[in-house]
Design a protein around this motif. Structure first.
Motif, mmCIF file in Angstrom:
data_model
loop_
_atom_site.group_PDB
_atom_site.id
_atom_site.type_symbol
_atom_site.label_atom_id
_atom_site.label_comp_id
_atom_site.label_asym_id
_atom_site.label_seq_id
_atom_site.Cartn_x
_atom_site.Cartn_y
_atom_site.Cartn_z
ATOM 1 N N SER A 3 0.757 -1.207 0.209
ATOM 2 C CA SER A 3 -0.190 0.077 -0.124
ATOM 3 C C SER A 3 0.864 1.342 -0.008
ATOM 4 O O SER A 3 0.322 2.298 -0.377
ATOM 5 C CB SER A 3 -0.943 0.134 1.374
ATOM 6 O OG SER A 3 -0.372 -0.033 2.327
ATOM 7 N N GLU A 4 2.138 0.976 0.457
ATOM 8 C CA GLU A 4 2.924 2.390 0.592
ATOM 9 C C GLU A 4 4.356 1.822 0.765
ATOM 10 O O GLU A 4 4.699 0.851 1.295
ATOM 11 C CB GLU A 4 2.399 3.103 1.894
ATOM 12 C CG GLU A 4 3.136 4.464 2.022
ATOM 13 C CD GLU A 4 2.584 5.110 3.236
ATOM 14 O OE1 GLU A 4 3.327 6.200 3.962
ATOM 15 O OE2 GLU A 4 1.329 5.052 3.793
ATOM 16 N N ILE A 5 5.250 2.597 0.030
ATOM 17 C CA ILE A 5 6.774 2.513 0.115
ATOM 18 C C ILE A 5 7.293 3.765 0.593
ATOM 19 O O ILE A 5 6.942 4.565 -0.130
ATOM 20 C CB ILE A 5 7.404 1.961 -0.997
ATOM 21 C CG1 ILE A 5 6.816 0.566 -1.397
ATOM 22 C CG2 ILE A 5 8.898 1.991 -0.646
ATOM 23 C CD1 ILE A 5 7.370 -0.082 -2.683
ATOM 24 N N LYS A 6 8.174 3.876 1.417
ATOM 25 C CA LYS A 6 8.855 5.108 1.976
ATOM 26 C C LYS A 6 10.238 4.822 2.175
ATOM 27 O O LYS A 6 10.667 3.790 2.638
ATOM 28 C CB LYS A 6 8.242 5.545 3.443
ATOM 29 C CG LYS A 6 7.153 5.983 3.339
ATOM 30 C CD LYS A 6 6.479 6.769 4.763
ATOM 31 C CE LYS A 6 5.042 7.374 5.042
ATOM 32 N NZ LYS A 6 4.682 7.806 6.172
ATOM 33 N N LYS B 194 4.612 -0.730 3.743
ATOM 34 C CA LYS B 194 3.471 -1.061 4.315
ATOM 35 C C LYS B 194 2.520 -1.911 3.331
ATOM 36 O O LYS B 194 2.377 -1.751 2.332
ATOM 37 C CB LYS B 194 2.428 0.231 4.750
ATOM 38 C CG LYS B 194 3.095 0.919 5.844
ATOM 39 C CD LYS B 194 2.366 2.413 6.004
ATOM 40 C CE LYS B 194 3.265 3.066 7.100
ATOM 41 N NZ LYS B 194 2.356 4.323 7.471
#
Length: 106
Positions: free
Chosen positions: A51-54, A64
């Motif tokens: 859902s998310e890459i940081k 995530k």
């Protein structure tokens, strides 16, 4: 015609929920260990569950994932509306394949 379209969209949503619930995270984990992945590497990866890459300033990486339990709940609510053991078998079969694929990749 709209009935067919609704059924088709429902089937696509169900397939997506199955993939979220039982899909492999192997590609996302391998991404953690690549310091500078190429565009070609990224295009080959299945990151559907992400859902998310940081990438914070310290150079680390945070990944995530979508909530598997919510996907299972959606599948369960859909299953309550349907009857028959075939749907349950398909979900179990998908799960077994995902686990097997992840084991074979390592």
């Amino acid at each position: 015609m709209s009935g067919q379209r609704e059924k088709s969209l429902a089937n696509m949503a169900s397939a997506g929920y199955r993939k979220l619930a039982f899909g492999s995270i192997c590609d996302a984990i391998s991404l953690l260990y690549k310091s500078d992945p190429s565009q070609e590497d990224l295009e080959k990866m299945d990151l559907f569950l992400v859902s998310e890459i940081k990438r914070p300033k310290d150079g680390s990486m945070e990944i995530k994932f979508f909530d598997r339990l919510k996907a299972l709940e959606k599948l369960g609510s859909k299953k309550e509306e349907e009857t028959g053991a075939k749907q349950l078998f398909d979900v179990i079969n998908s799960s077994a394949k995902a686990v097997d694929n992840c084991s074979n990749d390592n």
